[in-house]
Design a protein around this motif. Structure first.
Motif: not given
Ligand SMILES: *[C@@H]1O[C@H](CO)[C@@H](O)[C@H](O)[C@H]1NC(C)=O
Ligand SMILES: *[C@@H]1O[C@H](CO)[C@@H](O)[C@H](O)[C@H]1NC(C)=O
Ligand SMILES: *[C@@H]1O[C@H](CO)[C@@H](O)[C@H](O)[C@H]1NC(C)=O
Ligand SMILES: *[C@@H]1O[C@H](CO)[C@@H](O)[C@H](O)[C@H]1NC(C)=O
Ligand SMILES: *[C@@H]1O[C@H](CO)[C@@H](O)[C@H](O)[C@H]1NC(C)=O
Ligand SMILES: *[C@@H]1O[C@H](CO)[C@@H](O)[C@H](O)[C@H]1NC(C)=O
Ligand SMILES: *[C@@H]1O[C@H](CO)[C@@H](O)[C@H](O)[C@H]1NC(C)=O
Ligand SMILES: *[C@@H]1O[C@H](CO)[C@@H](O)[C@H](O)[C@H]1NC(C)=O
Ligand SMILES: *[C@@H]1O[C@H](CO)[C@@H](O)[C@H](O)[C@H]1NC(C)=O
Ligand SMILES: [Zn+2]
Length: 720
Positions: A296, A300, A303, A323
Motif C-alpha cells: 500500500l 500510494e 499516485q 482508494n
Molecule cells: C487506502 O485504504 C487503506 C485501508 O484499506 C488505508 O490504510 C490507506 O491509508 C488508504 N490510502 C489512501 C491513499 O487513502
C-alpha cells in the motif's frame, strides 16, 4: 496479434503450480478441450454402485487419520532439503501399509536469503520498511515458530539497489510495452508488479529484459474474488478474508525453459555430476515478494505520476484497493532500497519411493505428491496431498492384506524440493528414464489436494473420460452446496473443461517424456474462504477452521485418486479412451489454426499436422474396436498387445532433442507457454516459432510435429 490469441489460450490453459486461481478458472470456461462437456449427471446412479474392491478402498478413508497425518506434516520446517526425518517418517508409514519403501537422495542447487530488506524512502525523507514475515497470530500455532521461513523468492538474484520504482501491472510483456510506448524510462529502475495472471518468474524475466535492476511482486486484493475486507468479510484468523500481512513466497526460476536442478539441466544429479552455470535459467536481478499491507505505501507514493490505470488499459492493472489509483510512476524522489543477498549451494534432497510389484513387471503406474512446503505448515500446498497419500497407501494395504497383487507395479513418490523448481521429481525421472520409457503406463499427480471445495483436473486426452467416470463414484461431502458426487462439483467448477498440461508441478518430467499424466486437486472459488497460498497461514489451523473443517474434502479427493490408481493398475485393459485422445488433438489443432490465422503468417500450411491427426484418429478408432473385442473374448494375447500400445503410444509425442531452446520440454502436444510459465501452449514449438516471427522454423516444426503425431499413430497400429 498472435500474442493476443495465444494469451487467450494461456488463460484457458492453467495448470498452476500449487495454485488453482479462481479468476483464471472462470475465464477459461469457454474453452472446451475434447468431448467432455457432458450433460450434467447424465449417467450417474445414486448412491453410486461400487464393486467390492472399490468399496474396500473408498471405505478405508478416515477423516480423523487424515487430520493426524496433516497435523504431523504441518508442524516442522520441511522446506526442500531441510527435513530428512519427515522423509523417513513417510517411508515408514508406507511400509506399515505394506509397501516397500526407500529414500532416493539427490544433491541439488538450493538458495536461501542471507540478508533481505526492502525499504521505501519517500520524497520527504520518511521511510517504510517492509516485513518479510507474517504477523504472529495466537490462533495459529505455527505462525510463531522461531524457525519459520522468511518470505523470499527462490533462485532470485542478489544486490543492494536503490532506485525509483515503477508499477508495471501484472508484469507481462504487453504491460511493459505500454510503459515504453508512453515514454517511461525503465532502465535502472525497480519494477513493482502484482501477482496476478502469469507465473511470477516470467515477471522478473520481463523486468530484467527491460534493463530494470530489481523486481518486487505483491499480493493485491483483486486476487481474492468476493471475499475481501472491503466487501465486509473479516480477515483471518477472525474470518475468511486474507490476512493483510500474508506474503506469497515462490521460485522465480525461468520455469518455461527448464525443470529440475538448474546445475544439471537434462541429466540426473549425482554427487560427481558435472554442473553447469545457472545464469541462463535464473534471474540475475534481486526479486522479492511483498504483502498487501506493505504494498500500500509503495502504491500510494506513486499516485498522480506516470501512466494512469485508465491510460494503461491493461487487464489486471487496476487492482482491488478502491482508494488506490494504480498509477505507474515513477514519482520523483520516491525510491526503494532492496538490499537482498542470496546464498546458493548444493544440498541433498530426499524423495520417498514406495513400491508394490505387479504381476506384469513391465507395466508401471506412478502416483506422486511433493512433500516440501514453503512454510512450517503447508496444510494445503502440498501436505493435503501428502496426508491423502498415506491414507491411500493404507487403503491399498487393506487389499494387500487380503492377498491381492496388482497386475501392474504401483509406485508412490513423495517428492522433495518441488517448490524450488520440480527438483525431486525431475531428478528421479532423469535417473530412471530408460526404465520409465519402457514401462510407465501413467503418472498421477496430486499437489494441492485441497485448498477449497472446487474440484479440477488437467490431463492428456486418453485418460480424461476414465477420470470423469471415477469422480461419479465418490460422494461429495455435505456443507459445500448441493453436490451429490465429486463429479457434480467438478462439472459445476469447470463446465466440463479439461486443460492441457503445462509446467508448475511434478507431472512435468513424466509428461514431457511422453508418459500419460493427470494433475488433480480441489481449490477455492471466488466465494470460498481465500487461500493463503505459499504464506505462513497455509497452516493446520487455517485448514481445520476454513479450508476443510472435518477433513472430508481430503477424504473425497483421496477416494477418487485411489479409484483412478486401482483401475489403471489392475484392469485387464488399461482404461484409455483413444478416440477422445484423437478429439483432443483435433481441438488443439483448431486452436493452433486460430493462432496462425491471427499471426503474421496466416498462410502457414498445417496439413502435415492435420493429416497426421487424421491417421491418428483412424488408428485410435481401430484399436478401440480391437480392445473391446479382446475384452469380450477375454483374449489375453490381444489384451497384452493392446495394453503395450496404450502404454507406449504417447512416447511418439516426445521430440528427441527437445523443443527449440528448451531441451527438457519435449512433448510436441503441449508445454508451458514461454511467456506464461504455468499454463500450457498447445503444439508449443510451432506456436513459439510463430510468436518469434521465424517463419521457416515454424514450417520446420509443423513438419516435426506432424511426424511426432504419426509416430504415435504408428505405435497404435495393430497388424499391417
Ligand atoms: C487506502 O485504504 C487503506 C485501508 O484499506 C488505508 O490504510 C490507506 O491509508 C488508504 N490510502 C489512501 C491513499 O487513502
Ligand atoms: C521435520 O518435520 C517434523 C514433522 O513436522 C518435525 O517434528 C521436525 O521438527 C522437523 N525437523 C526439522 C529439522 O525441522
Ligand atoms: C546498501 O545500499 C545503501 C544505499 O546505497 C547503503 O547505504 C548501504 O550501506 C548498502 N548496504 C550494504 C550492505 O552494502
Ligand atoms: C482498451 O483495450 C480494449 C482491448 O483490450 C479496447 O477494446 C478498448 O477500446 C481500449 N480502451 C481504450 C479507452 O483505449
Ligand atoms: C520388486 O521387483 C524388483 C524388480 O524385479 C525386485 O528387485 C524387488 O526385490 C521386488 N520387490 C519385492 C518386495 O518383491
Ligand atoms: C453451479 O452451482 C451454482 C450454485 O449451486 C449454480 O448457480 C450454477 O448454475 C451451477 N453451474 C453449473 C455449470 O452447473
Ligand atoms: C470427521 O467427520 C465427522 C463428520 O462426518 C466430524 O464429526 C468429525 O469431527 C471429523 N473429524 C475430524 C478429525 O475432523
Ligand atoms: C483453419 O482456419 C481457416 C480460416 O482461417 C478455416 O477455413 C479452416 O477450416 C480451419 N481449419 C481447421 C482444421 O480448423
Ligand atoms: C480371463 O482370462 C484369464 C486367464 O487368461 C482368467 O484368469 C480370467 O478369470 C478371465 N476373466 C474373465 C472375466 O473371464
Ligand atoms: Zn505445491
Amino acid at each position: 496479434m498472435a500474442r493476443i490469441l495465444s494469451s487467450l489460450v494461456l488463460l484457458g490453459a492453467l495448470a498452476y503450480a500449487c495454485q488453482r486461481d479462481w479468476d483464471a478458472l472462470h475465464r477459461r470456461a469457454h474453452l472446451h478441450h475434447g468431448h467432455n462437456k457432458h450433460a450434467k449427471r447424465a449417467s450417474i446412479e445414486y448412491p453410486p454402485a461400487l464393486t467390492e474392491v472399490e468399496s474396500i478402498l473408498v471405505n478405508s478413508f478416515d477423516n480423523k487419520s487424515i487430520s493426524d497425518w496433516s497435523y504431523y506434516y504441518t508442524h516442522g520446517d520441511h522446506l526442500g532439503s531441510h527435513n530428512k526425518t519427515m522423509a523417513e517418517w513417510t517411508a515408514q508409514k508406507w511400509r506399515d501399509a505394506g509397501f516397500d519403501a526407500h529414500l532416493a537422495e539427490y544433491p541439488i542447487y538450493v538458495t536461501y536469503p542471507k540478508h533481505s530488506s526492502l525499504t521505501l524512502i519517500r520524497p520527504d525523507g520518511t521511510t517504510h520498511e517492509a516485513n518479510m514475515n507474517e504477523d504472529v497470530l495466537e490462533e495459529d500455532d505455527t505462525s510463531s515458530y522461531p524457525n519459520r521461513i522468511p518470505a523470499f523468492h527462490a533462485m532470485s538474484g542478489s544486490g543492494n539497489v536503490t532506485a525509483e520504482y515503477i508499477y508495471v501491472g501484472r508484469g507481462t510483456r504487453a504491460d511493459f510495452k505500454v510503459l515504453k510506448d508512453a515514454g517511461i524510462e525503465l532502465e535502472g529502475k525497480i519494477a513493482l508488479a502484482n501477482y496476478g495472471g502469469i507465473y511470477r518468474g516470467t515477471k522478473v524475466h520481463n523486468a530484467q529484459d527491460n534493463g530494470m535492476v530489481g523486481c518486487i511482486i505483491f499480493t493485491d486484493p483483486q486476487d481474492d474474488g468476493e471475499i475481501t475486507e472491503e466487501n465486509g468479510y473479516l480477515a483471518y484468523p477472525d474470518g475468511p478474508a486474507r490476512n493483510p500481512s500474508s506474503i506469497q513466497r515462490g521460485s522465480v526460476r525461468f520455469s518455461s525453459l527448464y525443470s529440475g536442478d538448474p546445475t544439471t539441466v537434462g541429466w540426473a544429479s549425482a554427487a560427481d555430476s558435472p554442473r553447469g552455470d545457472v545464469s541462463d535459467y535464473n534471474p540475475s536481478i534481486p526479486s522479492m515478494p511483498l504483502s498487501m499491507k506493505d504494498a500500500l505505501p509503495l502504491l500510494e507514493a506513486l499516485q498522480g505520476n506516470g501512466v494512469t490505470a485508465k491510460e494503461a488499459n491493461r487487464s489486471g492493472w487496476a487492482g482491488g484497493f478502491s482508494n488506490i489509483t494504480y498509477d505507474s510512476g515513477p514519482a520523483p524522489g520516491a525510491v526503494v532500497n532492496m538490499n537482498h543477498f542470496m546464498n546458493g549451494w548444493i544440498a541433498p534432497v530426499w524423495d520417498v519411493i514406495g513400491v508394490i510389484n505387479g504381476t506384469s513387471p513391465d507395466e508401471v503406474v506412478v502416483v506422486g505428491n511433493h512433500r516440501d512446503a514453503w512454510v512450517i505448515g503447508g496444510a494445503a500446498d502440498p501436505n493435503s496431498g501428502s496426508a491423502i497419500m498415506i491414507e491411500l497407501a493404507n487403503a491399498f494395504g487393506k487389499l494387500l492384506a487380503k492377498g491381492w497383487k496388482p497386475k501392474r507395479t504401483i509406485i508412490l513418490g513423495s517428492w522433495d524440493a518441488e517448490e524450488f523448481g520440480l527438483q525431486g521429481s525431475t531428478e528421479w525421472v532423469e535417473s530412471h528414464l530408460p526404465w520409465l520409457t519402457t514401462t510407465a503406463v501413467a503418472y498421477l499427480n496430486m499437489d494441492v489436494g485441497v485448498s477449497g471445495p472446487r474440484v479440477d483436473f488437467s490431463g492428456s486426452g486418453e485418460i480424461q473420460s476414465f477420470v470423469i467416470e471415477q469422480m461419479k463414484k465418490v460422494l461429495f461431502p455435505e456443507g459445500w452446496g448441493e453436490f451429490e458426487t465429486v463429479y457434480d462439483m467438478w462439472f459445476n467448477t469447470t463446465e466440463g473443461t479439461i486443460s492441457p498440461l503445462g509446467s508448475g508441478s511434478d507431472y512435468a518430467a513424466f509428461y514431457q517424456n511422453g508418459i500419460a499424466a493427470i494433475d488433480i486437486g480441489a481449490s477455492n472459488g471466488k466465494t470460498d474462504p481465500i487461500y493463503h497460498y505459499h504464506s505462513n497461514y497455509d497452516s493446520y489451523a487455517w485448514m481445520s477452521k476454513f479450508g476443510d473443517p472435518g477433513f472430508r474434502l481430503h477424504a473425497a479427493m483421496g477416494q477418487v485418486l485411489s479409484l483412478i490408481l486401482y483401475h489403471i493398475a489392475d484392469d485387464a485393459l488399461i482404461p484409455w479412451d483413444m478416440p477422445n485422445a484423437a478429439t483432443v488433438l483435433q481441438a488443439y489443432l483448431s486452436e493452433l489454426n486460430d493462432t496462425v490465422a491471427d499471426s503474421d503468417f496466416p498462410d502457414l500450411d498445417l496439413t502435415p499436422i492435420s493429416s497426421a491427426i487424421d491417421e491418428f484418429t483412424e488408428q485410435a478408432s481401430r484399436i478401440s474396436t480391437i480392445a473391446q473385442q479382446a475384452i469380450g473374448f477375454n483374449d489375453s494375447v490381444i489384451l497384452a498387445v493392446v495394453n503395450s500400445k496404450f502404454r507406449d503410444f504417447a512416447r511418439g509425442f516426445a521430440s528427441a532433442g527437445g523443443l527449440p531452446g528448451r531441451e527438457t520440454f519435449k512433448n510436441v502436444v503441449s508445454a508451458p507457454g514461454i511467456d506464461n510459465g504455468y499454463g500450457a501452449d498447445v503444439f508449443p514449438a510451432v506456436t513459439d516459432k510463430i510468436n518469434a516471427g521465424e517463419k521457416e522454423e515454424a514450417v520446420a516444426w509443423i513438419e516435426k510435429t506432424g511426424k511426432a503425431v504419426r509416430r504415435a499413430a504408428e505405435i497404435l497400429k495393430v497388424g499391417s
